[in-house]
Design a protein around this motif. Structure first.
Motif, mmCIF file in Angstrom:
data_model
loop_
_atom_site.group_PDB
_atom_site.id
_atom_site.type_symbol
_atom_site.label_atom_id
_atom_site.label_comp_id
_atom_site.label_asym_id
_atom_site.label_seq_id
_atom_site.Cartn_x
_atom_site.Cartn_y
_atom_site.Cartn_z
ATOM 1 N N VAL B 79 -11.070 -102.609 -42.776
ATOM 2 C CA VAL B 79 -11.483 -103.933 -43.255
ATOM 3 C C VAL B 79 -10.272 -104.863 -43.343
ATOM 4 C CG1 VAL B 79 -12.561 -105.203 -45.149
ATOM 5 C CG2 VAL B 79 -13.427 -102.948 -44.519
ATOM 6 N N GLU B 80 -9.145 -104.317 -43.820
ATOM 7 C CA GLU B 80 -7.926 -105.139 -43.867
ATOM 8 C C GLU B 80 -7.580 -105.662 -42.475
ATOM 9 O OE1 GLU B 80 -4.682 -103.988 -46.993
ATOM 10 O OE2 GLU B 80 -5.327 -102.133 -46.045
ATOM 11 N N PHE B 83 -9.967 -108.443 -41.175
ATOM 12 C CA PHE B 83 -9.642 -109.765 -41.734
ATOM 13 C C PHE B 83 -8.398 -110.352 -41.054
ATOM 14 C CE2 PHE B 83 -11.854 -109.030 -46.083
ATOM 15 C CZ PHE B 83 -13.077 -109.327 -45.492
ATOM 16 N N GLU B 86 -9.331 -111.589 -37.609
ATOM 17 C CA GLU B 86 -10.105 -112.829 -37.707
ATOM 18 C C GLU B 86 -9.208 -114.007 -38.074
ATOM 19 O OE1 GLU B 86 -14.470 -110.884 -38.723
ATOM 20 O OE2 GLU B 86 -13.579 -112.260 -40.170
ATOM 21 N N ASP B 87 -8.298 -113.755 -39.026
ATOM 22 C CA ASP B 87 -7.407 -114.837 -39.469
ATOM 23 C C ASP B 87 -6.412 -115.229 -38.383
ATOM 24 O OD1 ASP B 87 -8.595 -115.004 -41.911
ATOM 25 O OD2 ASP B 87 -7.117 -113.751 -42.953
ATOM 26 N N LYS B 92 -14.154 -113.069 -34.279
ATOM 27 C CA LYS B 92 -15.161 -112.662 -35.270
ATOM 28 C C LYS B 92 -15.633 -111.253 -34.926
ATOM 29 C CE LYS B 92 -15.297 -116.432 -37.691
ATOM 30 N NZ LYS B 92 -14.706 -116.394 -39.033
#
Lengths: 435, 121
Positions: B79-80, B83, B86-87, B92
């Motif tokens: 999950v880290e 993100f 995506e950042d 996405k």
């Protein structure tokens, strides 16, 4: 609160300190003996001219950043990214204090992971980091949620991080009675040991020193506005005007005496008994007459099988607030005055500042050192004792005599009162020599 | 020697504490949109999150290496990383596609496939 004489005897067999007055046992003892404080000018909100200007700062660390990659710590400690990513700032301090305590107590990884080893903690969590993560959530309209945001910020954060890292299997529990939290942790740990359910319990208390955790108390006008670090924290003094905040971490091991002796661990003190009470009075203000704290002291003294006259030293909760110190002074007069006893009394928060939920494990550690090293810390910064302290023995300087029985008072918001009774152990002097 | 590509404030903030080579690869992709730079950046980001660190650079591992079974990546770390991707890249990565990611190649392919059109072009 079990009887002092039955069953296993809980002792304190390991200590670790990351505090404003020292980052190991040797530094802490020197500061306590010399009444050297750890308070310094401090900017809770850099660039803002706040009325609160002093704090008990932790030296040798830099945890101002909201990202662990920018934290700094003494070289003797080693951290991986994986370990840091779920820690709040005070979690870093806690890990260091626990490392010290484990080495001091000669605990092996196998003993830490044994089924009869537990971990009890006290922390208010990290509103500082929580603010960052919640802002992220709102600013991203719910798109961004830090994966470890909850783990690193809620009040169980020390349990999660330390319990997993050391593979604790006996019990893991956090205590939440504000500034009495760590005292509750120690008390219930003693009961676990006495009942034979656990052989040893790691007690860890830690707090962030941030505007979020500490300056928030200015909303209650509980913080000192005195800008002078030499006088800002002056418990029991007529001119006191509030507490000075501090952060850091302290760890101690409560252990069955037989287990500690078998391992050759240092024994600083015996925890002879404890007592608790509740004021049933106000959400934040202590019972003005100190009736609740007096009952907790009486219960603890009775549970320990001693008399008020046998108590040599009381490490007071006194935080330097006008109302709280008054309440405690009256409680002390109730318990000891009626018995014609005059133990030495001091609040070491004059030196450290107030560590909130960490405070009572820090000060229990100090009491253990006083018992093993043979001294009684004086009441620093006391110039004019408040009228309500009449009849109390508040030595202005450290007394070079070895106490045998020591009380540690703690009180928290909502009227929680906890009192621990510590006793000198026949091996206490050996612990001091090991330092 | 100065980095050949400027490091934006966004990269500097997002990648606090990351190795310089990782930041440089991300800066190169940000400036050029080059897919090889993206591959290097993705691998470097994964490598930085592995505990314990791999014995040799991840770029030397075959693309069939399994992220969880062989590299020890856990679900929280994934999950880290999502993100971060995506950042940093604007990709996405929906959950229904992530569950199918098993290997390094799967991850690289998903990030490439999910890049926004502006960067992909």
């Amino acid at each position: 609160m079990s009887a002092a004489t039955a069953g296993p005897r809980p002792v304190i067999s390991g200590l670790g300190f990351i505090t404003s007055i020292g980052n190991d046992r040797t530094e802490v003892v020197a500061s306590l003996r010399a009444l050297r404080h750890g308070l310094a000018p401090f900017e809770y909100l850099p660039g803002c001219d706040l009325p609160v200007k002093v704090a008990g700062t932790v030296k040798g660390f830099d945890t101002r950043s909201d990202h662990f990659s920018e934290w700094r710590w003494p070289e003797r400690y080693h951290f991986t990214r994986e370990r840091l990513r779920s820690l709040p700032p005070h979690g870093l301090h806690a890990c260091c204090a626990v490392e010290q305590m484990i080495a001091d107590a000669r605990l092996t990884p196998e003993l830490l992971a044994a089924a009869d080893t537990g971990l009890f903690t006290a922390s208010a969590g990290s509103p500082f980091l929580q603010r960052r993560y919640l802002n992220l959530m709102y600013e991203s309209q719910g798109e961004r949620l830090a994966p470890l945001g909850v783990i690193s910020t809620i009040s169980g954060t020390l349990n999660f991080n330390l319990g997993a890292h050391y593979h604790i299997r006996g019990a893991v529990c956090g205590f939440n009675s504000a500034c009495a939290s760590a005292a509750h942790a120690i008390g219930y740990a003693c009961d676990e040991v006495r009942l034979g359910r656990l052989q040893r319990v790691l007690i860890v208390g830690a707090e962030d020193l941030t505007a979020d955790s500490v300056y928030s108390f200015h909303g209650l006008r509980a913080l000192s506005r005195n800008p002078d670090p030499d006088t800002a924290s002056r418990p029991f003094d007529a001119a006191r005007d509030g507490f000075v905040g501090t952060g850091g971490a302290v760890a101690l091991l409560v252990e069955n005496e037989a287990s500690a002796l078998a391992r050759g661990a240092p024994i600083y003190a015996e925890v002879r008994g404890w007592g608790q009470s509740a004021d049933g009075y106000n959400v934040a203000i202590s019972d003005p007459e100190g009736a609740g704290l007096a009952r907790a002291m009486e219960t603890a003294i009775r549970a320990a099988g001693v008399t008020p006259g046998e108590v040599d030293y009381v490490n007071a909760h006194a935080t330097s607030t006008p109302a709280g110190d008054r309440s405690e002074a009256l409680a002390l007069r109730t318990v000891f005055g009626a018995a014609g006893a005059r133990p030495a009394i001091s609040s070491t928060k004059a030196l450290t500042g107030h560590g909130l939920s960490m405070a009572s494990v820090m000060e229990t550690g100090f009491c253990a050192l006083a018992l093993s090293e043979g001294f009684i810390p004086g009441q620093a910064h006391l110039v004019t004792p408040a009228p309500e302290c009449e009849g109390l023995h508040l030595p202005r300087s450290t007394e070079s005599r070895a106490p045998r029985i020591v009380l540690k008072n703690s009180s928290g918001f909502g009227g929680s009162n906890v009192v621990l009774v510590l006793a000198r152990h026949e091996r206490s002097s050996d612990a001091a020599r090991c330092a | 020697m100065a980095d050949p590509y400027p490091v934006s404030e966004k990269l500097r903030t997002t990648l606090r504490g990351f190795p310089a080579a990782t930041i440089a690869a991300c800066a190169e992709f940000e400036a050029t949109g080059d897919r090889a730079a993206l591959d290097r950046a993705v691998l470097a980001l994964v490598e930085h999150h592995l505990s314990p660190p791999p014995p040799r650079p991840l770029s030397t591992y075959p693309g069939s290496t399994k992220l969880v079974a062989e590299l020890g990546l856990d679900s929280i770390t994934m999950v880290e990383l999502v993100f971060l991707f995506e950042d940093l890249f604007g990709a996405k990565l929906p959950q229904d596609k992530l569950v199918a990611v098993v290997t390094i190649d799967d991850l690289r392919a998903l990030v490439q496939a999910q890049l926004p059109p502006r960067v992909a072009s």
